[in-house]
Scaffold this motif. Structure first.
Motif, short mmCIF file in Angstrom:
data_model
loop_
_atom_site.label_atom_id
_atom_site.label_comp_id
_atom_site.label_asym_id
_atom_site.label_seq_id
_atom_site.Cartn_x
_atom_site.Cartn_y
_atom_site.Cartn_z
N ALA A 15 0.72 -1.22 0.07
CA ALA A 15 -0.04 -0.02 0.08
C ALA A 15 0.90 1.18 -0.02
CB ALA A 15 -0.92 0.00 1.20
N LEU A 16 1.98 1.16 0.51
CA LEU A 16 2.99 2.20 0.62
C LEU A 16 3.40 2.72 -0.58
CD1 LEU A 16 4.31 4.27 2.61
CD2 LEU A 16 6.27 2.68 2.91
N GLN A 17 3.85 1.68 -1.35
CA GLN A 17 4.19 1.87 -2.76
C GLN A 17 3.08 2.38 -3.69
OE1 GLN A 17 7.37 1.53 -3.03
NE2 GLN A 17 7.02 0.36 -0.93
N ASN A 126 11.07 2.39 5.64
CA ASN A 126 9.92 2.12 4.72
C ASN A 126 9.90 3.13 3.62
OD1 ASN A 126 8.19 -0.14 4.95
ND2 ASN A 126 8.93 0.03 6.85
N VAL A 127 9.93 4.54 4.14
CA VAL A 127 10.06 5.67 3.29
C VAL A 127 11.04 5.66 2.46
CG1 VAL A 127 10.06 8.10 3.32
CG2 VAL A 127 8.73 6.91 5.07
N ALA A 128 12.59 5.48 2.92
CA ALA A 128 13.47 5.56 2.29
C ALA A 128 13.35 4.41 1.06
CB ALA A 128 14.75 5.25 2.89
N SER A 130 10.65 3.21 -0.18
CA SER A 130 9.76 3.59 -1.20
C SER A 130 10.33 4.64 -1.98
CB SER A 130 8.58 4.19 -0.43
OG SER A 130 7.78 3.35 0.42
N VAL A 131 10.88 5.49 -1.85
CA VAL A 131 11.83 6.62 -2.63
C VAL A 131 12.69 5.93 -3.42
CG1 VAL A 131 12.92 8.61 -2.67
CG2 VAL A 131 11.45 8.46 -0.83
N GLY A 132 13.42 4.97 -2.81
CA GLY A 132 14.21 4.32 -3.95
C GLY A 132 13.51 3.34 -4.88
N PHE A 133 12.33 2.77 -4.53
CA PHE A 133 11.62 2.04 -5.33
C PHE A 133 11.15 2.86 -6.45
CE2 PHE A 133 7.75 0.15 -6.69
CZ PHE A 133 7.85 -1.25 -7.05
#
Length: 329
Positions: A15-17, A126-128, A130-133
Motif C-alpha cells: 500500500a505504501l508503494q 520504509n519511506v527510504a 519507497s523513494v528508492g523503489f
C-alpha cells in the motif's frame, strides 16, 4: 513474528508503494485516502481516520492540521503550492497508513506476545525504500531500457523519439504494477475503500446527506484522484525530457531526478485547472487517470462506505470546532 503479522507488514509495504495513487492530488474542500481496512479524510484544517477491526469494531482518530499556505504565503504561489500540498499529503498519508497498519498488527499478535508495531526507525526505512523503489522503477528502469534499445533501433538516438519510447516503457511498468497488485485480495479491499472515499467526497461536494444509500449513488471515479495526478506527471515527463537533450548516461539520469519537482508542480496546476474547467483542453490530460481508476477503485459495500463517512465526520467535527471556513484552495 506470526504469519498474520508478516502478511500485515507486506500489505502495508504494498500500500505504501501505491500511496500516491490512493490519495487526492489537490488541496480542496475535503479529500481522502484509502488505508488498510479504513479511510483517512481531511478538511482544510483537520484530518480524521476510521479503521474497522476484524471483529467489526471501528477505531477512529482525528487531529488538527495546518495548511502550508497559511503559515507561509509564498507556499501558496503557483507551482510551489503543488510541491507543498504533495509533500504534506505524502507525510499525512504515510501517517494514516502507519496508523491502520499498527491496528492490524496489534490484532495479528497473540495476547501473550509483545505488541508489534511500526516504530519510527522502521517507518524511516520504509519511506527510504519507497523513494528508492519509485526512482528505480519509474526513472532508472525506463531510462536504461531505452538506452539499451539504441543497439537495435538507432532512431531512439533522437531526443524526441527517446522520450516517447521511455515514456511508453514507464507507463507500461506503472500500469503493470497497478494491475498486478489489484489481483491480490487484500489490495482489492484497499481499492474498495478507495472507491468508498471517492463516493463520500462526491456526496459531500454535492451537499447530499452522508448516508450509505446517498453516498452509494455516486461514481468511484473522481477527477482529482492521485491516480490522475500520477498519469499527468508521466505524460508531462515525456514532453519535458524531449526538450532537454543530454548525451551521457548519468547526466540524463540526474536530469530526470532534478526535473521531478518541476514536473510535479506543473502537473498539480494542470489538475487544479482541469478540475475547475472540465471542458478545457487540459481536462483531456486527466482522462487517462480516470480510465485507470477502473483498476485503482472498486465498488465498495455499505460497511466500507460507513467507514469513509465516519472518517469524514471526524475531520469535520474538528474543522467546525476550529471555526474553519471551507473554501476552494
Amino acid at each position: 513474528m506470526s504469519m498474520r503479522s508478516l502478511r500485515q507488514i507486506l500489505k502495508f509495504q504494498t500500500a505504501l508503494q501505491l500511496l500516491p495513487a490512493l490519495e487526492t492530488a489537490e488541496e480542496t474542500l475535503v479529500r481522502g485516502q484509502a488505508v488498510l481496512e479504513g479511510v483517512m479524510m481531511r478538511s482544510p484544517h483537520a484530518w480524521g481516520i476510521a479503521v474497522r477491526k476484524e471483529n467489526g469494531e471501528i477505531v477512529s482518530h482525528s487531529e488538527n492540521l495546518e495548511r502550508p499556505s497559511e503559515k507561509s504565503p509564498w507556499k501558496g504561489w503557483p507551482f510551489i503550492r503543488g510541491l507543498m500540498t504533495l509533500g504534506q499529503a505524502m507525510m499525512l498519508g504515510f501517517k494514516a497508513l502507519k496508523y491502520s497498519a499498527n491496528i492490524a498488527l496489534d490484532e495479528a499478535q497473540p495476547e501473550a506476545e509483545k505488541k508489534l508495531e511500526i516504530s519510527g526507525w522502521v517507518a524511516a526505512v520504509n519511506v527510504a525504500f519507497s523513494v528508492g523503489f519509485f526512482i528505480f522503477m519509474y526513472k532508472f528502469l525506463p531510462y536504461i531500457a531505452t538506452k539499451g534499445l539504441r543497439r537495435w533501433y538507432p532512431e531512439t538516438s533522437n531526443t524526441v523519439v527517446f522520450a516517447l519510447v521511455e515514456g511508453v516503457i514507464r507507463l507500461a511498468i506503472f500500469l503493470g504494477f497497478i494491475y498486478l497488485t489489484s489481483r491480490f485480495a487484500d489490495i482489492r479491499r484497499v481499492y474498495q475503500y478507495h472507491g468508498a472515499e471517492h463516493k463520500t467526497v462526491f456526496a459531500f461536494e454535492n451537499k447530499d446527506p452522508l448516508t450509505c444509500a446517498d453516498v452509494q449513488r455516486y461514481s468511484t471515479y473522481h477527477p482529482r484522484c492521485g491516480t490522475s495526478f500520477l498519469m499527468t506527471i508521466m505524460l508531462i515527463s515525456i514532453g519535458v525530457y524531449a526538450l532537454v537533450p543530454v548525451h551521457t548516461f548519468w547526466a540524463g539520469f540526474a536530469m530526470r531526478i532534478v526535473m521531478l519537482p518541476f514536473i510535479a508542480g506543473a502537473s498539480y496546476e494542470i489538475i487544479r485547472f482541469a478540475a475547475k474547467r472540465r471542458s478545457s483542453l487540459f481536462a483531456l490530460m486527466t482522462l487517462p487517470g480516470l480510465w485507470l481508476q477502473r483498476i485503482t477503485t472498486k465498488a465498495p459495500d455499505d460497511t466500507q462506505v460507513e467507514i469513509a463517512i465516519i472518517a469524514l465526520d471526524k475531520a469535520m467535527e474538528l474543522e467546525a470546532a476550529r471555526g474553519g471556513e471551507l473554501v476552494i484552495a
